[in-house]
Motif scaffolding. Structure first.
Motif, PDB file in Angstrom:
ATOM      1  N   PRO A  73     -34.866  20.264 -19.847  1.00 23.75           N
ATOM      2  CA  PRO A  73     -34.628  21.704 -20.093  1.00 23.75           C
ATOM      3  C   PRO A  73     -35.266  22.181 -21.408  1.00 23.75           C
ATOM      4  O   PRO A  73     -35.250  23.376 -21.676  1.00 23.75           O
ATOM      5  N   TRP A  74     -35.815  21.249 -22.221  1.00 27.06           N
ATOM      6  CA  TRP A  74     -36.314  21.661 -23.545  1.00 27.06           C
ATOM      7  C   TRP A  74     -37.826  21.604 -23.660  1.00 27.06           C
ATOM      8  O   TRP A  74     -38.375  21.749 -24.734  1.00 27.06           O
ATOM      9  N   HIS A  75     -38.471  21.323 -22.519  1.00 28.45           N
ATOM     10  CA  HIS A  75     -39.933  21.247 -22.534  1.00 28.45           C
ATOM     11  C   HIS A  75     -40.495  22.070 -21.403  1.00 28.45           C
ATOM     12  O   HIS A  75     -39.809  22.317 -20.417  1.00 28.45           O
ATOM     13  N   ASP A  76     -41.773  22.432 -21.573  1.00 28.10           N
ATOM     14  CA  ASP A  76     -42.456  23.132 -20.494  1.00 28.10           C
ATOM     15  C   ASP A  76     -43.179  22.085 -19.667  1.00 28.10           C
ATOM     16  O   ASP A  76     -44.104  21.433 -20.146  1.00 28.10           O
ATOM     17  N   VAL A 135     -39.254  14.018 -36.601  1.00 25.79           N
ATOM     18  CA  VAL A 135     -37.965  14.730 -36.624  1.00 25.79           C
ATOM     19  C   VAL A 135     -38.147  16.169 -36.160  1.00 25.79           C
ATOM     20  O   VAL A 135     -37.304  16.747 -35.465  1.00 25.79           O
ATOM     21  N   SER A 136     -39.336  16.749 -36.510  1.00 23.50           N
ATOM     22  CA  SER A 136     -39.583  18.133 -36.125  1.00 23.50           C
ATOM     23  C   SER A 136     -39.845  18.272 -34.630  1.00 23.50           C
ATOM     24  O   SER A 136     -39.991  19.383 -34.120  1.00 23.50           O
ATOM     25  N   ASP A 137     -39.878  17.161 -33.901  1.00 27.58           N
ATOM     26  CA  ASP A 137     -40.028  17.239 -32.438  1.00 27.58           C
ATOM     27  C   ASP A 137     -39.111  16.209 -31.799  1.00 27.58           C
ATOM     28  O   ASP A 137     -39.539  15.317 -31.075  1.00 27.58           O
ATOM     29  N   GLN A 156     -25.177  19.857 -16.359  1.00 26.60           N
ATOM     30  CA  GLN A 156     -24.749  20.080 -17.743  1.00 26.60           C
ATOM     31  C   GLN A 156     -24.281  18.801 -18.436  1.00 26.60           C
ATOM     32  O   GLN A 156     -24.606  18.534 -19.595  1.00 26.60           O
ATOM     33  N   TYR A 159     -27.202  16.830 -19.536  1.00 28.57           N
ATOM     34  CA  TYR A 159     -27.962  17.548 -20.563  1.00 28.57           C
ATOM     35  C   TYR A 159     -27.305  17.333 -21.929  1.00 28.57           C
ATOM     36  O   TYR A 159     -27.963  17.096 -22.926  1.00 28.57           O
TER      37      TYR A 159
ATOM     38  N   ALA B  42     -25.754  25.074 -12.390  1.00 24.34           N
ATOM     39  CA  ALA B  42     -25.440  24.235 -13.554  1.00 24.34           C
ATOM     40  C   ALA B  42     -26.651  24.197 -14.480  1.00 24.34           C
ATOM     41  O   ALA B  42     -27.314  23.192 -14.628  1.00 24.34           O
ATOM     42  N   ARG B  43     -26.957  25.327 -15.086  1.00 26.49           N
ATOM     43  CA  ARG B  43     -28.134  25.401 -15.964  1.00 26.49           C
ATOM     44  C   ARG B  43     -27.794  24.868 -17.351  1.00 26.49           C
ATOM     45  O   ARG B  43     -26.627  24.675 -17.703  1.00 26.49           O
ATOM     46  N   TYR B  44     -28.847  24.646 -18.127  1.00 29.57           N
ATOM     47  CA  TYR B  44     -28.674  24.140 -19.482  1.00 29.57           C
ATOM     48  C   TYR B  44     -27.955  25.186 -20.338  1.00 29.57           C
ATOM     49  O   TYR B  44     -28.241  26.388 -20.239  1.00 29.57           O
ATOM     50  N   ASN B  45     -27.036  24.700 -21.158  1.00 33.17           N
ATOM     51  CA  ASN B  45     -26.267  25.611 -22.002  1.00 33.17           C
ATOM     52  C   ASN B  45     -27.122  26.044 -23.207  1.00 33.17           C
ATOM     53  O   ASN B  45     -27.027  25.495 -24.293  1.00 33.17           O
ATOM     54  N   TRP B  48     -25.593  27.345 -26.689  1.00 35.62           N
ATOM     55  CA  TRP B  48     -25.338  26.328 -27.707  1.00 35.62           C
ATOM     56  C   TRP B  48     -26.618  26.038 -28.495  1.00 35.62           C
ATOM     57  O   TRP B  48     -26.632  26.008 -29.728  1.00 35.62           O
ATOM     58  N   ASN B  88     -37.755  21.550 -35.646  1.00 31.68           N
ATOM     59  CA  ASN B  88     -37.429  21.106 -34.285  1.00 31.68           C
ATOM     60  C   ASN B  88     -36.700  22.227 -33.519  1.00 31.68           C
ATOM     61  O   ASN B  88     -36.964  22.487 -32.354  1.00 31.68           O
ATOM     62  N   ARG B  89     -35.824  22.922 -34.258  1.00 29.06           N
ATOM     63  CA  ARG B  89     -35.075  24.011 -33.625  1.00 29.06           C
ATOM     64  C   ARG B  89     -36.028  25.107 -33.164  1.00 29.06           C
ATOM     65  O   ARG B  89     -35.855  25.693 -32.098  1.00 29.06           O
ATOM     66  N   GLU B  91     -39.028  24.640 -32.167  1.00 27.09           N
ATOM     67  CA  GLU B  91     -39.658  24.139 -30.937  1.00 27.09           C
ATOM     68  C   GLU B  91     -38.735  24.365 -29.742  1.00 27.09           C
ATOM     69  O   GLU B  91     -39.170  24.746 -28.660  1.00 27.09           O
ATOM     70  N   VAL B  92     -37.446  24.095 -29.979  1.00 30.02           N
ATOM     71  CA  VAL B  92     -36.469  24.279 -28.889  1.00 30.02           C
ATOM     72  C   VAL B  92     -36.430  25.741 -28.442  1.00 30.02           C
ATOM     73  O   VAL B  92     -36.377  26.049 -27.250  1.00 30.02           O
ATOM     74  N   ARG B  94     -38.780  27.820 -28.564  1.00 26.64           N
ATOM     75  CA  ARG B  94     -40.050  28.262 -27.986  1.00 26.64           C
ATOM     76  C   ARG B  94     -40.340  27.670 -26.607  1.00 26.64           C
ATOM     77  O   ARG B  94     -41.269  28.108 -25.934  1.00 26.64           O
ATOM     78  N   HIS B  95     -39.614  26.625 -26.224  1.00 29.79           N
ATOM     79  CA  HIS B  95     -39.950  25.939 -24.972  1.00 29.79           C
ATOM     80  C   HIS B  95     -38.758  25.826 -24.025  1.00 29.79           C
ATOM     81  O   HIS B  95     -37.628  26.110 -24.406  1.00 29.79           O
ATOM     82  N   GLY B  96     -39.096  25.363 -22.806  1.00 30.52           N
ATOM     83  CA  GLY B  96     -38.076  25.037 -21.809  1.00 30.52           C
ATOM     84  C   GLY B  96     -37.196  26.224 -21.426  1.00 30.52           C
ATOM     85  O   GLY B  96     -37.629  27.373 -21.428  1.00 30.52           O
ATOM     86  N   ASP B  97     -35.969  25.895 -21.076  1.00 32.90           N
ATOM     87  CA  ASP B  97     -35.034  26.910 -20.557  1.00 32.90           C
ATOM     88  C   ASP B  97     -34.711  27.984 -21.587  1.00 32.90           C
ATOM     89  O   ASP B  97     -34.441  29.133 -21.228  1.00 32.90           O
ATOM     90  N   ARG B  99     -36.614  29.341 -23.711  1.00 35.23           N
ATOM     91  CA  ARG B  99     -37.687  30.336 -23.792  1.00 35.23           C
ATOM     92  C   ARG B  99     -37.396  31.539 -22.873  1.00 35.23           C
ATOM     93  O   ARG B  99     -37.747  32.662 -23.181  1.00 35.23           O
TER      94      ARG B  99
END
Lengths: 172, 468
Positions: A73-76, A135-137, A156, A159, B42-45, B48, B88-89, B91-92, B94-97, B99
């Protein structure tokens, strides 16, 4: 040239060190040669520092790596994740609990049943698409479930177990 | 057009089965298809994930500030770690669900872009954080951004609530869809049960009708067999009855023709001629009886209805009867009391019936006993004309059988007392033609009371002119 050789030598060295340690006595681990990135505590029988087992990256890689491609869920789109199977880590530290608590650098923590490790092949990913994750990724350690290979995992509950920037694991 | 109910039920059942099957298959497909939809719920929260950025932002700010304090526990690595966590935050976001949310509204996209610009601006400053004057610059850059991430988190919360609401709506729709299909299945099931119930009832009814028909056919066949048997016996008996007088006619005629006892003129021949006459008359009676019986049996007997005074007809008939050989020395009394009405009837038939009854009474009783004829009204207004004797009588079984046509022809009584025994059958048939009936009240050894019962509808007012 030297910089190209180093990543190759380091794991080898770690592997030898671990092998030597296992031969010398089951209850001890070599001290990490580099800066430790993961500390394992709790119900474990193999330690190297004050009841804890500390690992640097080379020691983790020496446990044996595996990889798979999955989307999250955190990547394209899907990415290739490479790292140590959680099961191997738990074996290496002689874990005897039924669940672990993984805590991240930002103090996020999550409960993971030990059975997930073998049932789903959860990995402590160190690399994404061939490169170490900083850490930044989500580095240095990102707990990844193979979401794409099992539809049941796209929920969930899994995840929230996929913690990134993992620094500590407590076996309970 | 005639509609067969069984056919209708069969067609309805077939249609119900088709509907049931289609409903069942569609339920299966829908469940299978909606499984995917339910999973997607049941999508990603991401609420949070967005809210965490605020905490991480403040922690970084706090670490940078702490770094500036002399002898602080916070070192450069710790400050850099917090910065990396913040990157990192980004990146989170900007990408995935996540976004999906950050790109949903311009102000949210703008916040994320500004966040990115801020971190890019801070990156060189972080490298030289230990240089004097850097930390105030970092803190100054962070300051205006403090509230923005909190607002982004609030927006995420709102967006998340909307999504959850939409998901709930979809679940509700699914619920109603499944409920509808389940209800349709229940209705189909009930229809099945009701239709099967009706079909079962129709089949039971048809079975009962068939059984009834079979019983009727069996009864009809038995009746036909009995009638056939009775007619065969009757023919055999009647042939015998005709042969006896015929033999007498032929025998006596031959004696006379051959002048067996001398030339014609002898006194004996006159007696023989009398015997021939008597036999001929007897045969004529038999043939008459048979003809009437045949007509009654075929339902072709036609009554000649006239208004008559019953007493007068009865008296005349008794007088006729007194003229026969049978009545020698017999006492026949007519009850003078009681009602003697006028009725509408066939006079010849009444005469014949009465003669038959009188003849039977005389035949089955001793000559020194009396025969009585009475007439009365029943409580229903019927006219009851009775002939009673004090003869041998009958058992109730015999009484029940004597009225059956052709019965007597085979009975032992008939053999012993001679005659075709058609008498009571004819009487019963003639009474039937009048719409009335015949009753027999008899006891063995005490005698019989045989009554002709005319319906009340045949009673007529007296012919006053005639009376006068």
């Amino acid at each position: 040239m030297i910089s190209a050789v180093r990543p190759l030598v380091a794991p080898l060295f770690g592997a030898f060190a671990l092998l030597a340690a296992n031969l010398a006595g089951a209850a001890s681990l070599p001290d990490p040669a580099d800066k430790p990135i993961l500390t394992v505590t709790g119900k474990i029988s193999v330690t190297n520092k004050d009841g804890a087992a500390q690992f640097d990256r080379a020691m983790l890689e020496a446990l044996g790596e595996t990889s798979f491609s999955t989307s999250t869920p955190w990547h394209d789109g899907p990415h290739k994740f490479e790292g140590v199977p959680l099961a191997k880590l738990l074996d290496a530290v002689g874990a005897s609990g039924d669940h672990i608590v993984a805590t991240a650098l930002n103090d996020y923590s999550t409960n993971i049943p030990v059975e997930d490790a073998r049932k789903f092949g959860v990995i402590l990913a160190l690399k994404r698409d061939g490169g170490y994750m900083p850490v930044s990724d989500k580095g240095p350690i990102f707990i990844v479930y193979p979401f794409d290979s099992n539809p049941e995992l796209k929920a969930q509950v899994y995840y929230k177990r996929s913690a990134w920037q993992v620094a500590r694991i407590e076996v309970k | 057009m005639i509609v067969n109910p069984l056919q209708v039920i069969k067609s309805t059942l077939a249609i119900s089965i088709v509907i049931f099957t289609v409903a069942g298959i569609s339920v299966s497909f829908t469940v299978f298809d909606r499984q995917k939809a339910l999973r997607e719920v049941a999508r990603y929260n991401m609420v949070w994930a967005v809210s965490q950025s605020t905490a991480e932002f403040y922690r970084f700010e706090q670490r940078v500030a702490a770094y500036a304090v002399p002898d602080s526990a916070v070192d450069k690595d710790e400050a850099q770690l917090r910065f990396d966590i913040l990157r990192n935050r980004l990146e989170v976001l900007r990408h995935g669900d996540v976004r999906e949310f950050t790109e949903a509204k311009p102000e949210q996209r703008e916040t994320v872009e500004a966040f990115g610009r801020l971190l890019s601006e801070l990156e060189p400053l972080m490298q030289s954080i230990d240089r004097p004057g850097t930390i105030p610059r970092i803190l100054a850059a962070l300051k205006p951004f403090e509230g923005k991430l909190a607002r982004l988190a609030a927006g995420a919360n709102e967006y998340g609530s909307d999504l959850t609401g939409a998901d709930q709506q979809r679940l509700l729709q699914l619920h109603w869809l499944f409920s509808g299909i389940a209800a349709a299945l229940v209705v189909c099931g009930l229809a099945f049960i009701i239709l099967l119930f009706f079909q079962n009832r129709l089949l039971t009814k048809a079975y009962e009708e068939l059984t009834g028909l079979a019983d009727e056919l069996r009864a009809a066949k038995d009746a036909a067999d009995a009638a056939s048997d009775a007619k065969s016996r009757f023919l055999a008996t009647i042939s015998h009855e005709l042969r006896t007088p015929l033999n007498a006619v032929i025998g006596f005629s031959q004696i006379i023709a051959e002048e067996t006892f001398g030339p014609v003129g002898q006194a004996a021949y006159r007696d023989y001629a009398g015997d021939i006459l008597h036999s001929g008359q007897h045969m004529l009676e038999l043939v008459d009886d048979i003809l009437i019986m045949a007509r009654l049996d075929a339902g072709r007997y036609e009554l000649d209805l006239v208004r008559l005074e019953l007493r007068e007809t009865v008296d005349r008939t008794i007088n006729m009867f007194r003229g026969t050989k049978q009545t020698e020395g017999r006492s026949i009394t007519v009850a003078s009391d009681g009602a003697w009405p006028w009725i509408e009837a066939d006079e010849r038939a009444i005469r014949q019936m009465l003669l038959n009854l009188l003849s039977n009474a005389a035949k089955f009783s001793e000559p020194d006993t009396s025969i009585e004829v009475q007439c009365r009204f029943s409580s229903d207004g019927e006219v009851v004309l009775t002939v009673a004797d004090h003869g041998i009588g009958m058992t109730s079984q015999e009484a029940a059988q004597v009225v059956n046509a052709f019965y007597q022809a085979d009975s032992r009584i008939a053999r012993r007392y001679e005659g075709t025994g058609l008498g009571l059958s004819i009487v019963s048939g003639l009474m039937g033609c009048h719409g009335g009936r015949l009753t027999i009240d008899s006891e063995p050894g005490l005698g019989s009371r045989i009554s002709l019962i005319f319906p009340a509808g045949l009673v007529r007012t007296p012919d006053l002119i005639k009376v006068a």
